[in-house]
Write a protein that holds these residues in place. Structure first.
Motif: not given
Lengths: 227, 250
Positions: B157-163, B167-172, B234-239
């Motif tokens: 959530g913090i990462l998404k708030a930062l922008g 794709a960035y979240v899944i890649g990470m 879970p990665g897709t769900k998180a993203a």
């Protein structure tokens, strides 16, 4: 403070669907914020101030109405456009600091720079900001080694490192004692005065709200005054 | 037998109830010369300890064993040693003529009878065990990744708030999973040597344990595929997780 409007909100409505019930969190909010202004928004729990914060921050789309941020209409934006807006134009300061616990204070700040595609080298202006915030000597420490006040000052540094047009702060002193609260609020006002940083601060504390140029009061999803 | 028995301790049979055991068997059962060993409902006295690799781990007098198993004057198998491998075909032909009612095999033919292809159902059994290992491995990795993502929902959530984009979240998450799978595979291969050492040290008379490097890359690919597949959901769900809900996650 400029006379130019950086945030323009017109008849903003937000409805959440909870099961079969519609919850109207915002019922026609109108608000103008000028570039370089420090606006405090106060209201009790459930008044809609956090929903307004989330919409202006591009974290959730509005149900109806218009929100123009730095010339861009949020209603016309896709999810990826709003992500880009957060990345380039908005800095967030949260009540719970929301620092990544596995990274040092410096890396938390560098992550925001990396995310925005900017150089992770800190410029002279930002080093000055770190001195103002009093955390220049604490950048190598993990968040768990920092006090609440220090963590919030790191969060402020992270929020302004990319020079966003708008800084949004949601109850930034909610978890701090009186001394640290006053220090954080003074720092926000200092950043506003020195950098001309536009700041919108959500709070339920009238004393904290007094640090801003202007206070807007919210109740039942509308702004009562100060729009 | 080739070279006969190599006595490490003790010597040949002296009494009808004497038994000879090999080094591995003696080590595993903590036997020394003179100890009494119960085997096949009979008490035997350890008379000698011999070197391993002589077709059996324990040796007793033939007549005693025949009586004990009610097979008086019968034997199950005879090994015939020839002086020159070239005469094996002629020896087999001669034995088949002399003993037409018995099965006569060369060692090559005999060994081929005990490969997995000649044991009914063994290949299917091995395939089933490997398949179950892959399925359970996949489920374990899947649950581990799912739990890891849930535990880090606030960070996401913090990462998404930062922008951070989806794709960035899944890649990470996928990069982390890849790294964990590679490190896990290397540790797993290392642990197989620890297991081999433990088996040969504590139960040396059990089945032989062989490290098969040819399987390392296959096992690595299985774990990598399981980990990556397990991380996708879970990665897709998180993203796709709502940023506000993710930030509120405790």
């Amino acid at each position: 403070m400029s006379s130019e409007s950086i945030i323009s909100v017109r008849d903003l409505r937000k409805t959440y669907h909870v099961g079969d019930v519609d919850v109207h969190a915002l019922r026609g909010v109108n608000l103008e914020v000028r570039r370089g202004e420090f606006l405090s928004i106060v209201g009790h729990s459930g008044s809609g101030k956090s929903t307004l914060f989330n919409i202006i921050g591009g974290l959730t789309p509005p149900s109806a109405g218009h929100v123009v941020i730095d010339g861009k209409d949020l209603r016309a934006m896709s999810e990826s456009d709003r992500t880009e807006l957060r990345k380039q134009s908005i800095g967030f300061v949260f009540q719970k600091y929301n620092l990544l616990p596995t990274l040092s204070a410096g890396d938390n700040i560098a992550l925001a720079q990396s995310m925005a595609g900017k150089s992770q080298k800190m410029d002279g202006d930002f080093e000055e900001v770190l001195k103002i915030l009093g955390i220049a000597h604490r950048l190598h420490h993990k968040p768990r080694a920092l006090s609440g006040g220090e963590q919030q000052r790191v969060a402020i540094a992270r929020a302004v490192v990319n020079h966003p047009a708008i800084l949004l702060a949601d109850e930034p002193t909610g978890n701090l004692d009186t001394e640290n609260s006053e220090r954080v609020l003074s720092l926000l006002r200092d950043l506003n005065e020195r950098l001309g940083q536009t700041i919108i601060m959500i709070t339920h504390n009238p004393e904290a709200a007094a640090f801003g140029h202007r206070t807007a009061r919210m109740k039942d999803g509308t702004i009562l005054n100060g729009a | 037998m080739s070279g006969g028995l190599d006595y490490r301790q003790g010597g040949p049979f002296k009494a009808p109830d004497d038994i000879l055991v090999d080094d591995n068997f003696a080590q595993q059962h903590k036997l020394k010369i003179g100890d009494v060993l119960e085997l096949a409902n009979h008490n035997w006295t350890v008379r000698g300890i011999v070197g391993p690799g002589k077709l059996s781990k324990a040796f007793v007098e033939k007549k005693i064993l025949q009586d004990l198993t009610s097979n008086t004057d019968k034997i199950t198998m005879v090994y015939v040693k020839v002086d020159d491998p070239k005469i094996i075909p002629a020896a087999i032909t001669g034995l088949k003529k002399a003993l037409p009612d018995y099965q006569i095999y060369s060692m090559e033919e005999f060994l081929s009878l005990i490969t997995p292809d000649n044991v009914p159902g063994l290949n299917a059994f091995i395939g089933t065990v490997v398949g179950l290992a892959v399925v359970f491995g996949f489920l374990v990795v899947f649950l581990a990744m799912y739990t890891a993502v849930l535990e880090r929902m606030r960070e996401i959530g913090i990462l998404k708030a930062l922008g951070a984009s989806p794709a960035y979240v899944i890649g990470m998450l996928m990069r982390e999973t890849f790294l964990l799978a590679v490190i896990g595979s290397i540790i797993g291969i290392g642990l197989s040597f620890v297991a081999k050492w433990a088996i040969t040290s504590f139960v040396p008379a059990s089945l032989p344990v062989i490290a098969v490097p040819d399987w390392w890359w296959r096992a690595g690919l299985i774990s990598l595929a399981g980990a990556m597949l397990g991380a996708i959901y879970p990665g897709t769900k998180a993203a796709r997780q709502d940023t506000i809900e993710a930030l509120a996650y405790e």
